[in-house]
Design a protein around this motif. Structure first.
Motif, PDB file in Angstrom:
ATOM      1  N   ASN A  44       0.716  -3.066  -6.049  1.00 53.13           N
ATOM      2  CA  ASN A  44       0.865  -1.877  -5.208  1.00 53.13           C
ATOM      3  C   ASN A  44      -0.409  -1.040  -5.278  1.00 53.13           C
ATOM      4  O   ASN A  44      -0.771  -0.538  -6.352  1.00 53.13           O
ATOM      5  N   ILE A  45      -1.096  -0.878  -4.156  1.00 52.03           N
ATOM      6  CA  ILE A  45      -2.340  -0.119  -4.074  1.00 52.03           C
ATOM      7  C   ILE A  45      -2.017   1.314  -3.632  1.00 52.03           C
ATOM      8  O   ILE A  45      -1.456   1.528  -2.552  1.00 52.03           O
ATOM      9  N   ILE A  46      -2.360   2.283  -4.483  1.00 45.07           N
ATOM     10  CA  ILE A  46      -2.097   3.695  -4.182  1.00 45.07           C
ATOM     11  C   ILE A  46      -3.390   4.341  -3.694  1.00 45.07           C
ATOM     12  O   ILE A  46      -4.387   4.389  -4.426  1.00 45.07           O
ATOM     13  N   LEU A  47      -3.388   4.838  -2.454  1.00 43.54           N
ATOM     14  CA  LEU A  47      -4.564   5.496  -1.897  1.00 43.54           C
ATOM     15  C   LEU A  47      -4.651   6.939  -2.392  1.00 43.54           C
ATOM     16  O   LEU A  47      -3.649   7.542  -2.770  1.00 43.54           O
ATOM     17  N   LYS A  48      -5.863   7.477  -2.376  1.00 42.98           N
ATOM     18  CA  LYS A  48      -6.070   8.849  -2.833  1.00 42.98           C
ATOM     19  C   LYS A  48      -5.402   9.843  -1.890  1.00 42.98           C
ATOM     20  O   LYS A  48      -5.420   9.686  -0.673  1.00 42.98           O
ATOM     21  N   LYS A  49      -4.836  10.877  -2.515  1.00 36.99           N
ATOM     22  CA  LYS A  49      -4.180  11.937  -1.758  1.00 36.99           C
ATOM     23  C   LYS A  49      -4.296  13.219  -2.573  1.00 36.99           C
ATOM     24  O   LYS A  49      -3.571  13.411  -3.540  1.00 36.99           O
TER      25      LYS A  49
ATOM     26  N   VAL B 242       0.868  -1.177   0.000  1.00 38.98           N
ATOM     27  CA  VAL B 242       0.000   0.000   0.000  1.00 38.98           C
ATOM     28  C   VAL B 242       0.907   1.229   0.000  1.00 38.98           C
ATOM     29  O   VAL B 242       1.758   1.374   0.872  1.00 38.98           O
ATOM     30  N   ASN B 243       0.737   2.070  -1.004  1.00 42.83           N
ATOM     31  CA  ASN B 243       1.600   3.245  -1.183  1.00 42.83           C
ATOM     32  C   ASN B 243       3.075   2.862  -1.225  1.00 42.83           C
ATOM     33  O   ASN B 243       3.942   3.560  -0.704  1.00 42.83           O
ATOM     34  N   GLY B 244       3.357   1.721  -1.850  1.00 43.71           N
ATOM     35  CA  GLY B 244       4.737   1.298  -2.055  1.00 43.71           C
ATOM     36  C   GLY B 244       5.400   0.633  -0.878  1.00 43.71           C
ATOM     37  O   GLY B 244       6.582   0.304  -0.943  1.00 43.71           O
ATOM     38  N   LYS B 245       4.651   0.398   0.219  1.00 42.28           N
ATOM     39  CA  LYS B 245       5.259  -0.176   1.414  1.00 42.28           C
ATOM     40  C   LYS B 245       4.333  -1.239   2.018  1.00 42.28           C
ATOM     41  O   LYS B 245       3.121  -1.216   1.800  1.00 42.28           O
ATOM     42  N   PRO B 246       4.883  -2.189   2.806  1.00 43.68           N
ATOM     43  CA  PRO B 246       4.015  -3.096   3.573  1.00 43.68           C
ATOM     44  C   PRO B 246       3.122  -2.272   4.486  1.00 43.68           C
ATOM     45  O   PRO B 246       3.528  -1.239   5.008  1.00 43.68           O
ATOM     46  N   SER B 247       1.879  -2.718   4.677  1.00 42.35           N
ATOM     47  CA  SER B 247       0.923  -1.886   5.407  1.00 42.35           C
ATOM     48  C   SER B 247       0.063  -2.719   6.334  1.00 42.35           C
ATOM     49  O   SER B 247      -0.337  -3.837   6.012  1.00 42.35           O
ATOM     50  N   GLY B 248      -0.245  -2.122   7.487  1.00 47.01           N
ATOM     51  CA  GLY B 248      -1.204  -2.732   8.394  1.00 47.01           C
ATOM     52  C   GLY B 248      -2.597  -2.736   7.816  1.00 47.01           C
ATOM     53  O   GLY B 248      -3.471  -3.478   8.276  1.00 47.01           O
ATOM     54  N   LEU B 249      -2.848  -1.920   6.790  1.00 42.66           N
ATOM     55  CA  LEU B 249      -4.159  -1.896   6.147  1.00 42.66           C
ATOM     56  C   LEU B 249      -4.459  -3.237   5.500  1.00 42.66           C
ATOM     57  O   LEU B 249      -5.598  -3.688   5.461  1.00 42.66           O
ATOM     58  N   VAL B 250      -3.434  -3.903   4.979  1.00 46.19           N
ATOM     59  CA  VAL B 250      -3.619  -5.228   4.404  1.00 46.19           C
ATOM     60  C   VAL B 250      -3.871  -6.242   5.506  1.00 46.19           C
ATOM     61  O   VAL B 250      -4.594  -7.215   5.315  1.00 46.19           O
ATOM     62  N   GLY B 251      -3.307  -5.998   6.671  1.00 44.42           N
ATOM     63  CA  GLY B 251      -3.605  -6.823   7.829  1.00 44.42           C
ATOM     64  C   GLY B 251      -2.885  -8.152   7.795  1.00 44.42           C
ATOM     65  O   GLY B 251      -2.008  -8.419   6.986  1.00 44.42           O
ATOM     66  N   ILE B 252      -3.287  -9.029   8.696  1.00 42.23           N
ATOM     67  CA  ILE B 252      -2.703 -10.358   8.774  1.00 42.23           C
ATOM     68  C   ILE B 252      -3.285 -11.247   7.687  1.00 42.23           C
ATOM     69  O   ILE B 252      -2.639 -12.126   7.156  1.00 42.23           O
ATOM     70  N   SER B 253      -4.537 -10.999   7.320  1.00 40.35           N
ATOM     71  CA  SER B 253      -5.190 -11.749   6.246  1.00 40.35           C
ATOM     72  C   SER B 253      -5.478 -10.799   5.090  1.00 40.35           C
ATOM     73  O   SER B 253      -6.312  -9.917   5.196  1.00 40.35           O
TER      74      SER B 253
END
Length: 821
Positions: free
Chosen positions: A223-228, A176-187
């Motif tokens: 890679n998921i890019i969030l709106k900004k 997410v935004n080019g980095k590992p993310s807690g938004l993706v979570g464990i699953s």
């Protein structure tokens, strides 16, 4: 006669030399003045001073650059971009190849307040090393989630049970935004189901990443890019959705930008309930292939609940060359999931022995937090010499409580009550630095460092109810607790240059993996350490202005994840268990690609052939546990194993066709095959000792092929109506121990623009014919089964969007100046 021919040839030669000598190239780069971002599709116009009717020019590429061939002479030059103040150079004499340098454009507040701007972004665009899918341009994703949006992305496929594959392989890395993310979570699947598509700007697919990216993900990176938002002034949009089955939600994106700072926020709330059902019929056989029994399963479920997401941040522009960006992300979920499974058990003579109903009521509460800080410093006007330093922390918590009731509807058996509690916590700390040094106009050296510290705590408790004593007793065979610590450190370097029409990007990445697992239940400790070098190579050759050849190589890794190393079993289905494998080792892949990109006036074509060789292949294998129910029905278990090697190959084609102003067609297809060789230990009954089980080596030498395709026509109709179809076909797919039948799905959306383009109303139907059904066969020497599952029904959504922009802001000083006049 010969003399005349010589004179004619001499004159032609002089004319040709004179003509080519009169042509020169003018280059440069166009950037946004405030944030130094490149402006793609900016127009550069050259108007001859001596004759204003002689006009030439061109547009900028994705990096804001241009390189335009014109005749020598004096010109008035104008650089334009919609919503920006034009930049002009008067009476510029050009007699040789010239660089205009960096041209910075400022937004025109008045123009933007009076004109509704239509985005020129394509639904799918292709860059040198990746494909970009712009979510907002796809009408069928309105009101949906990230998982459904992923199913529309070229090269990506989402199965009916939520499994994500890239070119048919599930060994991928999601960022997410080019980095590992807690938004993706464990699953991954669960989290992506609850991320609203309206919060996503774009999705990038990188099938053969360069050394800049993590080596994780044998088949590539999504890679998921969030709106900004970064538009000048106060701007944003609100969106509301209502759907059937139950889908209610509201979301908003806003930003406020001035010269020295930019503030942005993105929030959403949704209440979703997704129904599903399925069945599985299993036949059990002994070592002599004689049927010993049957088991039929029928299941229904309804999953979902409340989920909330809020992303926020700010850019601080210290000056034209230095920016500090802060981003935060908070998510909350509260889901109530219910499910029923009916087990019909039959003897070898097909007589019904008993029918058991197993109900599952689960409450799941998840929360995640993420905070990042990024500093970016440029050392030149072209914004190519840059240092980027970033730090990020995220945490994720999943708290699940499940209650199981087993009731015998027919036949004899003891009713039972069980409950399971799962508590998972995860934290990630990341530090990263990247430095790019352009040593020539086309040459670049890049280097970087990254460390990621990950800590997962897992506590799973299963309790059985003793009705006689009226107490809950812990099942020590199924309960377990462990800590998983994963630290990965990396350095990389790469070199890029362009020699005429040939360009090269070569690099290498070194990653050190340090993994510790503490199994508290068994009082054991597992440690895995390995250091690996991952070389990469990307080559490109411009055959002409409109077609290009490209080739690439990279070495990748698939590390066993937390779940894949957890040896304890799941408890949802007590006859078909799932577990991890602590002896699992990484899988390594050497990936090769050869591609061709061609652009015509109305069509672009991207064709890529690829080959991947993997060692230490990970695959889930289902075997017997050696345990039986009271009716002698074998209990099965599925777990991942390193079974051997795999060669995977394929051809991928994607195209966009725009024959006129009202029709655009996007299509892609992927044909792939693979060959697997290896072996594993299969648990079978000992023919010399009935009731006992032994491990027997089983050899795998298996090959298969499949294909999938998508076609998405979009029609622009009168009265501001748009219609978009998306048809998806996934062909039959065979693996060594399973066979999945084909699936065809159709999505449709109708969009109506309102309020002079400020609003829109969208009606979308996902799975129009309710045909997204998974039909799977599984087989082994001791059993065979056929199942049919539909985890989500046809979905109808009505979505309203309203966009607002405000540029008419004045400071107090400006108002006073106006009064003085």
């Amino acid at each position: 006669m010969k003399a005349k021919i010589k004179i004619l040839l001499t004159l032609l030669t002089i004319v040709c030399q004179t003509t080519f000598a009169q042509e020169i190239k003018v280059s440069g780069k166009v950037l946004d003045k405030l944030n130094s971002e490149p402006l793609e599709y900016a127009t550069i116009i050259f108007i001859a001073v001596e004759d204003a009717s002689k006009i030439s020019g061109g547009i900028t590429n994705e990096k804001g650059g241009f390189n335009i061939t014109i005749a020598k002479g004096s010109y008035d030059i104008k650089v334009e971009y919609i919503g920006y103040t034009p930049y002009e150079i008067k009476n510029k004499t050009l007699t040789e190849n010239t660089s205009l340098g960096t041209i910075s454009l400022s937004e025109d507040a008045q123009a933007l307040s009076e004109v509704v701007i239509t985005s020129e972004k394509k639904l799918v665009s292709t860059k040198f090393d990746k494909k970009i899918y712009n979510v907002s341009k796809d009408l069928t994703t309105q009101g949906s989630n990230a998982l459904e949006a992923l199913n529309n992305v070229p090269s990506v496929n989402v199965s009916t049970n939520g499994g994500i594959t890239l070119r048919g392989s599930g060994n991928i890395r999601i960022l997410v935004n080019g980095k590992p993310s807690g938004l993706v979570g464990i699953s991954n699947t669960q989290a992506l189901e609850r991320l609203q598509a309206n919060s996503i700007e774009s999705i990038e697919v990188i099938t053969n990443p360069s050394a800049r990216y993590d080596a994780e993900g044998a088949s590539g990176i999504i890679n998921i890019i969030l709106k900004k938002g970064r538009v000048q002034g106060f701007n944003g949009s609100v969106q509301a959705v209502v759907g059937n089955p139950t889908n209610y939600g509201i979301s908003a994106n806003i930003n406020y930008r001035k010269e020295k700072f930019n503030v942005f926020a993105n929030g959403s709330y949704a209440y979703v309930k997704t129904p599903g059902d399925g069945f599985a019929n299993t036949v059990y056989k002994d070592e002599n292939n004689i049927t010993t029994g049957f088991l039929n399963e029928r299941s229904t479920q309804k999953r979902g609940g409340h989920n909330f997401m809020f992303a926020f941040g700010s850019d601080f522009y210290f000056n034209d060359n230095n920016t500090l960006t802060f981003m935060g992300l908070v998510t909350k979920e509260d889901n109530d999931n219910v499910g029923d499974i009916i087990f019909d058990t039959y003897g070898s003579d097909s007589n019904l022995l008993h029918t058991r109903l197993r109900t599952d009521n689960e409450n799941e509460q998840d929360a995640s937090n993420e905070f990042s800080l990024t500093y970016e410093s440029f050392f030149d006007e072209e914004k190519e010499h840059v240092l980027t330093v970033a730090a990020k922390y995220d945490s994720n918590k999943e708290d699940e409580h499940s209650f199981y009731n087993d009731t015998f509807i027919f036949g004899t058996g003891a009713d039972a009550k069980d409950r399971a509690t799962t508590l998972e916590t995860q934290s990630n700390l990341l530090f990263q630095a990247d430095y790019i040094f352009p040593f020539t106009e086309n040459g670049m050296i890049e280097a970087g460092y990254k460390s990621n510290f990950r800590d997962v705590s897992y506590n799973f408790t299963v309790e059985e109810f003793d009705s006689n004593a009226n107490i809950w007793n812990t099942n020590t065979d199924l309960s377990n607790q462990l800590d998983y610590i994963e630290n990965i450190h990396a350095i990389y370097g790469q070199y890029a240059n362009k020699f005429g029409k040939f360009n090269i990007l070569v690099g290498a990445r070194i990653e050190v993996s340090d993994i510790d697992i503490n199994y508290f239940t068994t009082n054991t400790f597992l440690k895995k350490n390995y250091t690996n070098i991952f070389p990469t190579l990307h080559l490109g050759y411009e055959l002409s202005e409109n077609d290009e050849l490209k080739a690439s190589y990279s070495k990748r890794i698939k590390r066993p994840g937390f779940w894949e190393l957890n040896p304890f079993s799941s408890f949802t289905n007590d006859l078909n268990l799932e577990s991890g494998n602590p002896d699992l080792n990484p899988m390594f892949t050497n990936s090769y690609e050869l591609g061709y990109l061609k652009n015509w006036e109305q069509v672009n074509l991207n064709a890529t052939t690829y080959f991947q060789h993997s060692t230490g292949l990970m695959q889930t294998v289902t075997t017997q546990t050696g345990r039986f129910t009271e009716d002698d029905i074998p209990i099965l278990i599925s777990k991942p194993l390193n079974i051997g090697t795999e060669n995977r190959y394929g051809l991928e084609i994607s195209t966009t066709y725009k024959p006129n102003s009202w029709l655009q067609i996007n299509a892609d297809a992927n044909v792939f095959g693979y060959q697997q060789k290896g072996n594993f230990l299969n648990k079978v009954e000992d023919p010399n000792n009935q009731g006992s089980f032994i491990d027997v080596p089983e050899t795998i030498d298996f090959s298969s092929s499949s294909w999938f395709a998508r076609v998405a026509p979009k029609f622009q109709l009168p009265k501001d109506f748009d219609i978009q179809l998306r048809m998806i076909y996934n062909g039959d797919f065979k693996e060594s121990t399973s066979y999945r039948k084909s699936v065809f799905v159709t999505n449709i959306a109708v969009n109506k623009e309102l309020f002079d383009g400020k609003g829109s109303l969208n009606l979308s139907v996902s799975d129009l014919f309710n045909s997204r059904i998974s039909r799977i066969e599984n087989y082994n020497t001791s059993f065979s089964s056929y199942g049919k599952y539909q985890n989500a029904k046809r979905q109808v959504n009505l979505t309203f969007t309203y966009r607002f922009r405000n540029f008419k802001e004045k400071s107090i000083d400006e108002e006073e100046d106006d009064d003085d006049e």
